[in-house]
Design a protein around this motif. Sequence first.
Motif, short mmCIF file in Angstrom:
data_model
loop_
_atom_site.label_atom_id
_atom_site.label_comp_id
_atom_site.label_asym_id
_atom_site.label_seq_id
_atom_site.Cartn_x
_atom_site.Cartn_y
_atom_site.Cartn_z
N ASP A 1 -2.57 -1.01 2.43
CA ASP A 1 -1.33 -0.71 3.13
C ASP A 1 -1.59 -0.86 4.62
O ASP A 1 -2.44 -0.17 5.19
CB ASP A 1 -0.89 0.72 2.80
CG ASP A 1 0.18 1.23 3.76
OD1 ASP A 1 1.25 0.59 3.82
OD2 ASP A 1 -0.06 2.24 4.45
N CYS A 2 -0.89 -1.79 5.25
CA CYS A 2 -1.10 -2.09 6.67
C CYS A 2 0.18 -1.83 7.46
O CYS A 2 1.29 -1.98 6.95
CB CYS A 2 -1.48 -3.56 6.85
SG CYS A 2 -3.00 -4.05 6.00
N ARG B 1 -5.06 -11.15 0.08
CA ARG B 1 -3.98 -12.09 0.34
C ARG B 1 -2.75 -11.70 -0.46
O ARG B 1 -2.84 -11.01 -1.49
CB ARG B 1 -4.38 -13.52 -0.06
CG ARG B 1 -5.49 -14.14 0.77
CD ARG B 1 -5.03 -14.43 2.21
NE ARG B 1 -6.06 -15.14 2.97
CZ ARG B 1 -7.08 -14.55 3.58
NH1 ARG B 1 -7.25 -13.24 3.49
NH2 ARG B 1 -7.94 -15.27 4.28
N GLY B 2 -1.60 -12.15 -0.01
CA GLY B 2 -0.37 -12.00 -0.76
C GLY B 2 -0.08 -10.57 -1.17
O GLY B 2 -0.02 -9.67 -0.33
N GLU B 3 0.04 -10.35 -2.47
CA GLU B 3 0.46 -9.04 -2.96
C GLU B 3 -0.68 -8.03 -3.02
O GLU B 3 -0.51 -6.92 -3.52
CB GLU B 3 1.15 -9.20 -4.33
CG GLU B 3 2.47 -9.94 -4.18
CD GLU B 3 3.21 -10.18 -5.47
OE1 GLU B 3 3.08 -9.34 -6.40
OE2 GLU B 3 3.93 -11.21 -5.57
N ASN C 1 -12.45 0.82 8.40
CA ASN C 1 -13.80 0.29 8.51
C ASN C 1 -14.03 -0.70 7.36
O ASN C 1 -13.80 -0.35 6.20
CB ASN C 1 -14.83 1.43 8.45
CG ASN C 1 -16.23 0.95 8.75
OD1 ASN C 1 -16.79 0.14 8.03
ND2 ASN C 1 -16.80 1.46 9.83
N PRO C 2 -14.48 -1.90 7.65
CA PRO C 2 -14.66 -2.89 6.59
C PRO C 2 -15.54 -2.43 5.44
O PRO C 2 -15.29 -2.79 4.28
CB PRO C 2 -15.29 -4.08 7.32
CG PRO C 2 -14.84 -3.94 8.74
CD PRO C 2 -14.78 -2.46 8.99
N LEU D 1 -7.94 -7.08 9.46
CA LEU D 1 -9.05 -6.43 8.76
C LEU D 1 -8.99 -6.71 7.26
O LEU D 1 -9.99 -7.05 6.63
CB LEU D 1 -8.99 -4.92 8.99
CG LEU D 1 -9.79 -4.30 10.12
CD1 LEU D 1 -9.47 -2.82 10.23
CD2 LEU D 1 -11.29 -4.50 9.90
N SER D 2 -7.80 -6.57 6.69
CA SER D 2 -7.65 -6.75 5.25
C SER D 2 -7.92 -8.19 4.85
O SER D 2 -8.57 -8.47 3.83
CB SER D 2 -6.23 -6.34 4.83
OG SER D 2 -6.00 -4.97 5.16
#
Length: 419
Positions: A77-78, A93-95, A62-63, A86-87
Amino acid sequence: MPMSADFQSRLFPHLPTLVDHFQTPFHLYDEAGIRATGARLKEAFAGIDTFREYYAVKALPNPAILAIMQDMGFGFDCSSDTELMLSRQLGARGEDIMFTSNNTSPEEFALAAADGGCILNLDDINLIDRVEEMPELICFRYNPGARRSGNDIIGNPVEAKYGVSHEQIVEAYQRARDRGASRFGIHTMLASNELYHGYMIQTAEMLLDLIEELQAELGISFEFINIGGGLGIPYTPAAEPLNLEAMGRRITTLFAEFAGRNGYQPALYMESGRFVTGPHGALVVRAINRKDIYRTYVGVDACMNALMRPALYGAYHHIQVLGKDGESETELVDVVGSLCENNDKFAIQRELPRISDGDTLIIHDTGAHGSAMGFNYNGKLRPKELLLKSDGRVELIRREETPADYFATLDFTPDSLRP
């Protein structure tokens, strides 16, 4: 030790008003509790040069919740394209993102590489050649096989579908380096809902030992080890909680010893989901029916599409009846939903105060893998989600599904093919 007394003290006095305003069923999450656990996690590993939690988006996607994680300095972690989306909608972004592949499609790899990229954590040695352009930083998910045991939820590592085997791990890094990778990390995830802190210490020790072997063989160094998620929460009142502080002290010592031998210290990453949000959520329902046959069944206005852990794992979730704590009249009941499945049960032969239609029941510890594992079998629609803010306000952070949502995928441009 389910839902904390602090959470209850801030929620229960206002619950009748919330039930009247928002209507049941709903999941409700506690911002103050989430932030306290996040702070505790960071404090436990403050002695390591670099520590970062990558919140497991799958636990509670959930955002509004992810924004809290981001504010605490956590990454994400996706494990799917929508979790990446979502992320990134939150600006990660990136790391800031670790994408752990698992039977990953070319389309998912393309999305992972786009828009600033991410830390790519490959689950299979065969995927090395399927990555169109090898990123500078690469990670592999390690499966030690018979060298370690798992637990009931993830299972025996030898039987698990996840990871690069011990016999493949040197080749995996060698091939990634040959394709252009110059920065390296390593990841593993061997257990889920683990309450024995020693198990997680052993996991950290295993990875630190392994990267020393890989360094010696390949002449590479490692920027991080990721010991995965798996930190457990005590779902039952009698269960002992994970000793996070003891775990932190010992792992910090292991990192210091590694630095003494190698002249540097990798970062420690984790991807806890359940531990951070699990205890800080509850599914609030109302009793709508009572059935007395061979057993007594209390029917509520939610079903296992809102919380499938009891049906899937036989999991225990503590239940309270609002306003009836300490009542002497109790009975054994099954608490059930309306799904056309006999395992649609939140509790089986649970001793609870006598429940009447209209009573409010609070099902504990649904802040992870509750709403996230929802589904629409029988056409059942998933309930709304609320957030109890740190300032005491309660906000709607996801509306309930509607029949229009359910039928939306039937609105499409006709297409057919005669082969």
